[in-house]
Design an enzyme around this catalytic site. Sequence first.
Site, PDB file in Angstrom:
ATOM      1  N   ASN A 263       0.846  -1.067   0.146  1.00 36.71           N
ATOM      2  CA  ASN A 263       0.004  -0.065   0.145  1.00 36.71           C
ATOM      3  C   ASN A 263       0.677   1.381  -0.131  1.00 36.71           C
ATOM      4  O   ASN A 263       0.560   2.220  -0.697  1.00 36.71           O
ATOM      5  CB  ASN A 263      -0.788  -0.114   1.073  1.00 36.71           C
ATOM      6  CG  ASN A 263      -2.116  -0.783   0.903  1.00 36.71           C
ATOM      7  OD1 ASN A 263      -3.014  -0.198   0.177  1.00 36.71           O
ATOM      8  ND2 ASN A 263      -2.213  -1.979   1.386  1.00 36.71           N
TER       9      ASN A 263
ATOM     10  N   ASN B 139      -6.633   4.830   8.218  1.00 33.66           N
ATOM     11  CA  ASN B 139      -6.278   3.365   8.352  1.00 33.66           C
ATOM     12  C   ASN B 139      -6.818   2.597   7.298  1.00 33.66           C
ATOM     13  O   ASN B 139      -8.162   3.108   6.593  1.00 33.66           O
ATOM     14  CB  ASN B 139      -6.551   2.874   9.458  1.00 33.66           C
ATOM     15  CG  ASN B 139      -6.102   1.282   9.629  1.00 33.66           C
ATOM     16  OD1 ASN B 139      -5.193   1.005   9.271  1.00 33.66           O
ATOM     17  ND2 ASN B 139      -6.916   0.402  10.075  1.00 33.66           N
TER      18      ASN B 139
ATOM     19  N   HIS C 116      -8.064  -0.892   6.097  1.00 31.88           N
ATOM     20  CA  HIS C 116      -8.893  -2.404   6.591  1.00 31.88           C
ATOM     21  C   HIS C 116      -9.146  -3.499   5.670  1.00 31.88           C
ATOM     22  O   HIS C 116     -10.097  -2.858   4.731  1.00 31.88           O
ATOM     23  CB  HIS C 116     -10.003  -1.998   7.703  1.00 31.88           C
ATOM     24  CG  HIS C 116     -10.285  -3.379   8.233  1.00 31.88           C
ATOM     25  ND1 HIS C 116      -9.458  -4.010   9.326  1.00 31.88           N
ATOM     26  CD2 HIS C 116     -11.479  -4.195   8.111  1.00 31.88           C
ATOM     27  CE1 HIS C 116     -10.275  -5.232  10.012  1.00 31.88           C
ATOM     28  NE2 HIS C 116     -11.372  -5.415   9.170  1.00 31.88           N
TER      29      HIS C 116
ATOM     30  N   ARG D  86      -8.103  -5.828  35.200  1.00 33.84           N
ATOM     31  CA  ARG D  86      -7.480  -4.727  35.274  1.00 33.84           C
ATOM     32  C   ARG D  86      -5.929  -4.596  35.157  1.00 33.84           C
ATOM     33  O   ARG D  86      -5.379  -3.745  34.484  1.00 33.84           O
ATOM     34  CB  ARG D  86      -8.005  -4.001  36.821  1.00 33.84           C
ATOM     35  CG  ARG D  86      -7.488  -2.553  36.660  1.00 33.84           C
ATOM     36  CD  ARG D  86      -8.055  -1.754  38.010  1.00 33.84           C
ATOM     37  NE  ARG D  86      -7.478  -0.575  38.244  1.00 33.84           N
ATOM     38  CZ  ARG D  86      -7.908   0.782  37.791  1.00 33.84           C
ATOM     39  NH1 ARG D  86      -9.152   0.584  36.976  1.00 33.84           N
ATOM     40  NH2 ARG D  86      -7.227   1.794  37.901  1.00 33.84           N
TER      41      ARG D  86
END
Length: 240
Positions: free
Chosen positions: A17, A158, A160, A101
């Site tokens: 790309n 972006n 995808h 967490r």
Amino acid sequence: MAEKLKVGTLISGGGTNLQAIIDACNQGRIDAQIVFTGSDVDGVKGLARAKKAGIDTFVVDYARIIADCRKTRDIDSLLPKDFDLDVILGKQRLVDVEKNREKALFFIKSRVIAERQLLDNIESYDMDLLVLAGFMRVFTPYFIDRINTNASGHRIMNIHPALLPAFPGTDGYGETFRYGCKIGGCTVHFVDYGEDTGPIIGQKAFEIADGDTLEDVKEKGLQKEWELYPACIQKFAQSR
Ligand code: GRF
């Protein structure tokens, strides 16, 4: 003629790309120029493509940084001074903090430490738009808020390998293929605080024939990506 759009690029791999965008810039098909190519992995082919085109490159080795974070007894001492956990927890949509967490905090902190290094490189350039061209890392709000600083809003794009909102995550073509879809595609979108959830800029679709293999699907998809990404960058350049 309007000034060219200054595009920073981030990659993790082969950079086909990136090459499509380099070619579109060099051939004057889009009003843009690439000001740097950064990678989270050293030695990838995309970095060689950038260097060949005379583009500045840098590497922020995420794997090493994350390994160092695991080894240290005091990860907080590695955090940037302007890190504010509450702000990040209030915005982020990448990890489930309720569920685990400790794991979630490690994820956020280690990524922010890497993101600070990315920002240290990026901030030395004058950049209008950050383009993720096969960059296989997600960003915390720490990074996003330091790129999307001006009133114009979104500045990170972006690509995808699926028709979002179907098949978010890292294996879009694989999931499209295994689901038995007859249509596949790719999406260019702005990056927000979630994973592959930001506003869609453009999409291209292709047909999947009965005999197509996963390799065929990837090849058809990439051909579409190479057309779509430069077109979306040009759309951004023209909307300034
Ligand atoms: C592309 O399929 C892109 O959609 C995905 O990663 C792949 C990158 O390929 N995010 P390349 O490095 O541009 O060749």
